[in-house]
Design a protein around this motif. Structure first.
Motif, short mmCIF file in Angstrom:
data_model
loop_
_atom_site.label_atom_id
_atom_site.label_comp_id
_atom_site.label_asym_id
_atom_site.label_seq_id
_atom_site.Cartn_x
_atom_site.Cartn_y
_atom_site.Cartn_z
N LEU A 14 1.74 73.74 57.98
CA LEU A 14 2.81 74.23 58.86
C LEU A 14 4.17 74.11 58.18
CD1 LEU A 14 3.55 75.51 61.51
CD2 LEU A 14 3.67 73.24 62.51
N ALA A 15 4.38 73.02 57.45
CA ALA A 15 5.65 72.86 56.74
C ALA A 15 5.82 73.98 55.71
CB ALA A 15 5.71 71.49 56.07
N SER A 16 4.75 74.30 55.00
CA SER A 16 4.80 75.38 54.01
C SER A 16 5.06 76.73 54.67
CB SER A 16 3.49 75.44 53.22
OG SER A 16 3.29 74.26 52.51
N PHE A 17 4.40 76.96 55.81
CA PHE A 17 4.58 78.22 56.53
C PHE A 17 6.02 78.39 57.01
CE2 PHE A 17 4.71 80.52 60.59
CZ PHE A 17 4.26 81.76 60.17
N THR A 18 6.56 77.37 57.64
CA THR A 18 7.94 77.48 58.15
C THR A 18 8.93 77.66 57.01
OG1 THR A 18 8.16 75.07 58.27
CG2 THR A 18 7.51 76.20 60.29
N GLU A 19 8.65 77.03 55.87
CA GLU A 19 9.53 77.17 54.72
C GLU A 19 9.42 78.58 54.12
OE1 GLU A 19 9.69 75.27 50.34
OE2 GLU A 19 9.68 73.83 51.98
N SER A 20 8.20 79.07 53.98
CA SER A 20 8.01 80.39 53.37
C SER A 20 8.54 81.51 54.27
CB SER A 20 6.54 80.64 53.06
OG SER A 20 5.79 80.79 54.24
N GLU A 21 8.46 81.32 55.57
CA GLU A 21 8.96 82.33 56.51
C GLU A 21 10.44 82.16 56.84
OE1 GLU A 21 7.16 84.99 57.69
OE2 GLU A 21 5.69 84.27 56.24
N LYS A 22 11.03 81.13 56.22
CA LYS A 22 12.46 80.83 56.41
C LYS A 22 12.81 80.67 57.89
CE LYS A 22 14.00 82.96 52.12
NZ LYS A 22 12.81 83.06 51.39
N ILE A 23 11.95 79.93 58.60
CA ILE A 23 12.18 79.67 60.02
C ILE A 23 13.21 78.54 60.11
CG2 ILE A 23 11.14 78.85 62.17
CD1 ILE A 23 8.50 80.14 61.15
N VAL A 24 14.32 78.84 60.74
CA VAL A 24 15.41 77.88 60.87
C VAL A 24 15.48 77.39 62.31
CG1 VAL A 24 17.89 77.51 60.61
CG2 VAL A 24 16.70 79.07 59.05
N PRO A 25 15.33 76.09 62.51
CA PRO A 25 15.36 75.56 63.88
C PRO A 25 16.75 75.63 64.48
CG PRO A 25 15.17 73.78 62.29
CD PRO A 25 15.09 75.06 61.52
N GLY A 26 16.79 75.83 65.79
CA GLY A 26 18.06 75.88 66.50
C GLY A 26 18.55 74.49 66.90
N THR A 27 19.69 74.46 67.56
CA THR A 27 20.31 73.21 67.97
C THR A 27 19.44 72.43 68.96
OG1 THR A 27 22.47 74.25 67.68
CG2 THR A 27 22.42 72.21 68.94
N GLU A 28 18.87 73.13 69.93
CA GLU A 28 18.02 72.47 70.93
C GLU A 28 16.80 71.83 70.26
OE1 GLU A 28 15.26 73.78 74.67
OE2 GLU A 28 17.18 74.81 74.44
#
Length: 136
Positions: free
Chosen positions: A79-93
């Motif tokens: 999951l860490a690799s996926f979020t990094e590769s997809e450039k998923i940026v978490p919001g403030t909440e």
């Protein structure tokens, strides 16, 4: 049982420490070419040892417990690799929930975590993973 689990985890951490690393925190655990800190591995190992049946492991069976902990680590890395590769940026909440959960766990279990070699930054990474799972 908790003392046995703590002794077992300490043994794993000591082995990792002397496995050729110059310093304990410089020695990550490699899983399928990706790396996690020994603290993250210790967290998942402790989690499985606490409730082995919840992770399809057999109580007292070190091999099935290690295998279940490694499976949790693989999920973490994937999951860490996926979020990094997809450039998923978490919001403030999202960041606020991660910080709140980390602070809550650390305030309750910091002594236990320290005995196992788990740092607060490891807990933050794990809580980030848990929140990421909820978002997908």
């Amino acid at each position: 049982m908790k003392k046995i689990a703590a002794v077992f985890l300490c043994a794993v951490i000591i082995i990792l420490t002397f496995a050729g690393c110059t310093e304990y925190r410089d020695c990550p655990v490699e899983i399928q070419g990706a790396y996690i800190t020994p603290g993250i591995y210790a967290y998942y190992l402790d989690k499985v040892m606490t409730k082995p049946r919840a992770y399809s492991a057999k109580k007292g069976d070190e091999e099935s417990i290690k295998a279940a902990a490694l499976e949790l680590c693989k999920n973490h890395i994937a999951l860490a690799s996926f979020t990094e590769s997809e450039k998923i940026v978490p919001g403030t909440e999202y960041k606020s929930r991660v910080a709140s959960r980390t602070e809550g766990l650390w305030s309750l279990f910091s002594d236990h975590y320290r005995k196992l070699g788990i740092l607060k930054s490891d807990i933050t990474k794990i809580m980030t993973f848990e929140e990421s799972k909820k978002q997908l």
